[in-house]
Structure formats: C-alpha cells, structure tokens
Design an enzyme around this catalytic site. Structure first.
Site, mmCIF file in Angstrom:
data_model
loop_
_atom_site.group_PDB
_atom_site.id
_atom_site.type_symbol
_atom_site.label_atom_id
_atom_site.label_comp_id
_atom_site.label_asym_id
_atom_site.label_seq_id
_atom_site.Cartn_x
_atom_site.Cartn_y
_atom_site.Cartn_z
ATOM 1 N N PRO A 104 0.823 -1.216 0.000
ATOM 2 C CG PRO A 104 -0.923 -1.614 1.495
ATOM 3 C CD PRO A 104 0.384 -2.183 1.011
ATOM 4 C CB CYS A 105 1.290 3.794 -2.569
ATOM 5 S SG CYS A 105 -0.368 4.261 -3.129
#
Length: 403
Positions: free
Chosen positions: A88-89
C-alpha cells in the site's frame, strides 16, 4: 528447452484488481497465490475468472490479510521464481498523511517476511515516487537493505533505525552468509514504455545472490520528443488520426522551446512516440451511445464533470495524467478527459482501463467510484509485462545453465 524449464512459479501480494499480476502472467509466470484482503478487488478477479478470462483463469486467489497469511501453507512444486507486489502506497504518497513507517498500512515488513519464508529467485516491488523523497530517504535505505538481507530480522524491542544500523554494518563486511539478494531500483515513467499515461513509480528488482544474475532495467522505448516530433514537426500524428486543422489544439506553450529545437534538428528521435489519450481510446465508440453501451464493457458516461483552476483533466492529445485512487476530488482532475474545445467529461471505466492497459475483455463489476479506486491503485499491465519478461529471460538463462 522443455516445458518443465519454461514453467515459472510466482506469488503476488497486495494483488488489487490484478494489473501487476496480469502483466506477470502475460510474461509467462504461473501464479501459485494471489493474496488480497480487499473483498471488492477479489470480486473483480473472480468475476473475470468466472467469465473465462485466460490471464486470470488459474489464479488461486486468497482473500486474506497478508499479516495473517502463513506462506508455508502454499503447496508449490519446485521453487518460487518470482515474488511480486505493490505494498500500500498511502504511507508514502504525496496526497497522504506522510506517516511512512508509523502508518499501520506500511506493509513492507510483511513483504520482507514473505521473501524470508519463500526464498524466491527474484523479487519485484512497486510503490509511489514519494518513497524517494528526502523525508523517507533513510527508510528507503532500510527497505533496500532489508530486501538485500531478509534473514537479518528485527529483534524484539529494536526499532527500525537501530535495525538499519545493524544492516549497514552487515552490508560493509566482506562475506555474507545466508539468504541475500542483489537489489536495484529505479523511478520509471510508464509513458516511456508505451503506456498512454505519465505515471512515475518506483520499482525495486532483486535476484537471489547465489544465481549470479547481472540485470538492469529495460531501456525506455518511447519518448516525449518523438510525440512532439510527430505532432508539431511532421504532422504525422494528426494525419494518422484524421484530425482536421480546425480540431487540432494549439501548440502547448510549455513545449515551444522544445519544439523549436526539434524543428531545427535534421534527425527524428530514435524512440517511438509517447502514446496519447487519443491513441488509447480513439477506436472506442462514443460512450453512452447504443453501440458504446452494448458492444464495449464498462463504457458508460458518468455525468457531473467540471473544470476549475488546478482541476483541468487530461488533454486528448497528450499522455494522460496519472490516474489516482481518488475520484471526483482528485487534484488536477486526473480522472477527466479534456477536449481542445474546453469541454471535459469523466473517463469511462473502459477508457481508464485502456490508460492502465488492461485488456478490453477484463470486466469491472463495481460502481464507477470503486472501480476508479482499483484502477488508480493498479500497475499498468503492459509495464508489468515488460519488467516481468526481462526478469523471466534472466531466470531462464540460469535454468539453462543449471539444466
């Protein structure tokens, strides 16, 4: 070379709607697990499996939180050739809270664990460009060194900064025992590889040290210079699309000097031109028309688009702005199409999927908002295939030598 040698096993973490995983599958890998905790993303993949879409047909999909996943339960014949995923960014995104390692969504430690337990021959990691910001530079060094030495684990009570110091000390010694990887990274613009979208993302690739692989990122195949040449020097672009003079946009002011220099050059660029939004969607029927709704999946107009300062959309005759996981309120209007007349409208799901190079037969069963979130988080399929194909080529050389 027999089929056994050609078989490549892969595992995908944080699969999402499947952009990275489809590209890897297209490159010749066979997924032994696709792990994703979001139920909507899993439904997207399973809907396409039920429809018989070949690229996802045989994926074992695990709707699970990777923090709770036991990798030792995977039933795999032979080694894992490639472990891939885009953690997840949000912890590192320009638009997020910038909490990085203090964000509960930071899943890099789980990727490290997967590397440690699966011992893949190669690894492929994708994340946002924001990870390279100076504020995260120390943590990025930590990520690279932990991928390099996955078995040097964080001790109980040890924070990541102290763990980094221990990794640095290990990295400077002459000899390394145990599992280790040769890791390189690069910020890639998807447009440079034929994706009709300006999308900067960090990719990290590593090969297990015992394989002795020498690898570098594939060279860009497309360039902005080449599309400017076709549009404003030769005019071939407009002729190809049969765009009359009255419907062509003005020369972009920001590129005037660039175009002048190109016009002064005797030789065209050696690369292919960046692909534009028009290149990507011009063969689609008008969305909302009877033909558009009946012949093309997910090709429905969403009303309500409007432009205002800082929210202007992606021009039809340029590579699109980066599709993002936000929807109506995304800064810059990345999910809107801008015509030279000044009109704007939202991209249909199919148009956005084209910008991410998903196959046209790939169906998104959710509403526009949820689907645009999945597409905004995805890795462009074609870019994933370029990288995975290069990785596979090098792994096949190793198999040929060992055979």
């Amino acid at each position: 070379m027999g089929n056994k040698i050609l078989t490549m096993n892969s595992v995908e973490l944080f699969t999402g709607a499947g952009g990275l995983a489809i590209g890897i599958s297209n490159a010749g890998f066979r997924h032994q697990a696709a792990i994703e905790r979001d139920k909507n993303a899993c439904l997207t993949i399973r809907s396409n499996q039920q429809r018989g879409i070949q690229s996802v047909a045989d994926w074992p999909v695990f709707p699970a939180d990777v923090t709770q996943f036991d990798f030792t339960t995977l039933q795999v014949k032979g080694e894992i050739d490639l472990l891939a995923g885009g953690p997840p960014c949000q912890p590192f995104s320009q638009g997020g809270k910038h909490q990085g390692w203090d964000d509960s969504r930071d899943m890099f430690p789980q990727f490290f664990r997967a590397v440690r337990e699966l011992k893949p021959k190669a690894i492929l990691v994708e994340n946002v460009k924001g990870l390279l910001r100076s504020s995260f530079s120390q943590y990025f060094e930590y990520i690279i060194l932990q991928l390099t030495y996955p078995e040097i684990v964080q001790k109980s009570g040890e924070d990541w900064v102290d763990h980094l110091s221990r990794l640095e000390r290990h990295h400077t010694v002459d000899h390394h025992d145990g599992l280790s990887y040769r890791v390189v990274f690069r910020n890639l613009n998807a447009a440079d590889y034929g994706i009709p979208q300006k999308r900067d993302r960090v990719f990290m690739v590593g090969f297990r040290s015992d394989l002795g692989v020498e690898w570098s990122f594939p060279a860009p195949t497309h360039s902005q210079e080449a599309i400017l040449w076709e549009q404003w020097v030769t005019g071939d672009y407009w002729e190809r699309h049969r765009v009359p003079l009255s419907e062509r946009p003005e020369v972009p002011k920001k590129q005037c000097d660039h175009i002048y220099n190109l016009q002064s050059s005797l030789f065209p660029p050696l690369t292919k031109p960046w692909r534009t939004v028009r290149d990507a969607i011009s063969d689609l029927p008008v969305p909302g028309s009877e033909e558009g709704s009946s012949r093309v999946l997910n090709h429905v107009v969403i009303p309500g688009a409007r432009k205002y300062p800082g929210h202007t959309g992606s021009p039809l005759d340029q590579s699109a702005k980066t599709l993002k996981a936000g929807v109506h309120g995304v800064p810059g209007g990345e999910n809107m199409l801008a015509f030279h007349t000044g009109e704007v409208r939202y991209f249909t799901v199919r148009e956005a999927a084209r910008l991410q190079t998903f196959p046209d037969e790939y169906f998104f069963p959710h509403c526009w908002t949820q689907t645009m979130r999945q597409l905004g988080n995805a890795v462009p399929v074609a870019l994933a295939e370029v990288l995975a194909s290069s990785i596979r080529t090098h792994l096949l050389r190793v198999k040929a030598i060992q055979a």
